[in-house]
Scaffold this motif. Sequence first.
Motif, short mmCIF file in Angstrom:
data_model
loop_
_atom_site.label_atom_id
_atom_site.label_comp_id
_atom_site.label_asym_id
_atom_site.label_seq_id
_atom_site.Cartn_x
_atom_site.Cartn_y
_atom_site.Cartn_z
N ALA A 136 -6.80 10.96 6.05
CA ALA A 136 -7.20 10.73 4.66
C ALA A 136 -6.54 9.46 4.15
N LYS A 137 -5.27 9.29 4.45
CA LYS A 137 -4.56 8.09 4.01
C LYS A 137 -5.23 6.84 4.54
N GLU A 138 -5.59 6.89 5.81
CA GLU A 138 -6.21 5.69 6.42
C GLU A 138 -7.56 5.39 5.79
N ALA A 139 -8.31 6.46 5.55
CA ALA A 139 -9.63 6.26 4.92
C ALA A 139 -9.44 5.63 3.55
N MET A 187 0.84 -1.22 0.00
CA MET A 187 0.00 0.00 0.00
C MET A 187 0.87 1.26 0.00
N GLN A 188 2.07 1.09 0.52
CA GLN A 188 2.96 2.22 0.67
C GLN A 188 3.27 2.90 -0.67
N SER A 189 3.37 2.09 -1.71
CA SER A 189 3.73 2.64 -3.02
C SER A 189 2.64 3.58 -3.54
N LEU A 190 1.39 3.22 -3.32
CA LEU A 190 0.27 4.08 -3.74
C LEU A 190 0.30 5.40 -2.98
N ILE A 191 0.46 5.30 -1.68
CA ILE A 191 0.51 6.51 -0.84
C ILE A 191 1.64 7.43 -1.30
N LYS A 192 2.77 6.82 -1.59
CA LYS A 192 3.93 7.59 -2.03
C LYS A 192 3.62 8.31 -3.36
N TYR A 193 2.95 7.56 -4.23
CA TYR A 193 2.56 8.12 -5.52
C TYR A 193 1.66 9.34 -5.34
N LEU A 194 0.63 9.19 -4.50
CA LEU A 194 -0.32 10.30 -4.30
C LEU A 194 0.37 11.48 -3.61
N ASN A 195 1.23 11.16 -2.65
CA ASN A 195 1.95 12.22 -1.94
C ASN A 195 2.79 13.07 -2.87
N SER A 196 3.24 12.47 -3.97
CA SER A 196 4.06 13.24 -4.90
C SER A 196 3.22 14.31 -5.61
N PHE A 197 1.92 14.14 -5.60
CA PHE A 197 1.04 15.17 -6.16
C PHE A 197 0.66 16.20 -5.11
N MET A 198 0.48 15.72 -3.86
CA MET A 198 -0.03 16.60 -2.81
C MET A 198 0.08 15.83 -1.50
N PRO A 199 0.62 16.43 -0.45
CA PRO A 199 0.72 15.72 0.83
C PRO A 199 -0.67 15.47 1.39
N LEU A 200 -0.84 14.30 2.01
CA LEU A 200 -2.15 13.93 2.55
C LEU A 200 -2.08 13.76 4.07
N SER A 201 -3.18 14.08 4.74
CA SER A 201 -3.24 13.89 6.19
C SER A 201 -3.29 12.40 6.49
N LYS A 202 -2.94 12.07 7.73
CA LYS A 202 -2.96 10.66 8.15
C LYS A 202 -4.38 10.10 8.03
#
Lengths: 187, 187
Positions: free
Chosen positions: B18-21, B1-16
């Motif tokens: 939001a990530k969990e949801a 799952m980490q790779s997806l989060i990393k991908y999205l973060n590169s567009f815009m940082p996300l709150s914890k």
Amino acid sequence: MQSLIKYLNSFMPLSKAAKEALVGICKELQFKKNSDIQPIGHTCKTIYFLKKGLARIYYFKNDIDITESFSFENHLVVRYESLFTGRPSKKAIQVLEDSDLIAIDANQLFKLYSKFPELESVFARVFEAAHVETINRIESIQFHTAEERYKALLKEAPDVIKRVPLKYIASYLGITPVSLSRIRGQK
Amino acid sequence: MQSLIKYLNSFMPLSKAAKEALVGICKELQFKKNSDIQPIGHTCKTIYFLKKGLARIYYFKNDIDITESFSFENHLVVRYESLFTGRPSKKAIQVLEDSDLIAIDANQLFKLYSKFPELESVFARVFEAAHVETINRIESIQFHTAEERYKALLKEAPDVIKRVPLKYIASYLGITPVSLSRIRGQK
DNA sequence: GTAATTTCTTATCATATGATAAGTAGTTCC
DNA sequence: GGAACTACTTATCATATGATAAGAAATTAC
């Protein structure tokens, strides 16, 4: 302004407050036939809505004028590749008739997003629709002959032929004006 | 799952939160080489993230298999024209190698938007980037020869040639396999 | 490991489009 | 209203790609 609101409402109904906030950042503009409303090299920070008239987005490729797209009444005119990247656009927007436009300041719009998430939502819908059109255009370009593309354009937007010089239509179709003439000539 | 989060973060940082949801509506999936992960005719309700492997979107045009796009590791695979319109897609998604994917349920994602506007924002950014790529692809198709397109692809994604059968690359470039062979042959 | 299947290449011929050029029609400008 | 310019058409020749076919190479199946 009513025409823009109507256009957006067709994607998603908006609250009165959101509409008013939007209207607050819009300006109405007039342009004379054949004038550029945004030049090449300018970074796109404005979303235009064409109230009346006709516009095209174009650029130069090896000194040849290429029309990327046409826009008609009650539609947006946006150089997305610049608006979304923040980079200067290699493309210009020109009106092909005397035209009335509504200019939405993009930065101000994006700032309104946090206060009016519905504005972010409605513009996301609008941009998605533009994206889908672009995807469909690829298929049309890649897997249809110039003649098929010309006929499809005639069907979709018969107005184009009457209102737009053929040389612009040719480059939009990805062929030379000579080739378009030939296609029109045979029949 | 980490790779997806990393991908999205590169567009815009996300709150914890939001990530969990988001993680809550994702599923991990494996597919065997050459299997369709979504068939033709199915309405796209899933946003896939390719963790490992290689995929393509394809359809049939007059019984000819046409590759619309390739997707590589750490990128999304989405049939936007179906996701955005809610209509059944004429296109299928197939993996060309044994692949690991993360499936995001689109309806659940869209429902999260009102609670987490930042999710709507980050996906808007992601979709905008895809839109820009599509716009650039039109220029490439319309104003470059098949040979130029092939060379550009070699430069952009040298991996493709090694990992993808040439027949798929040919239709992606808008030419026949025979024509691609000819281009590769001359040099 | 051999046979069967699929993928890729090479060759030939047909065709659509490009490049160039010249002529006609239409528009704009004074 | 005539001159200058722009837009469109038509013709000729060159070329890239498609269609078809046949063979070579690679992959898959048993």
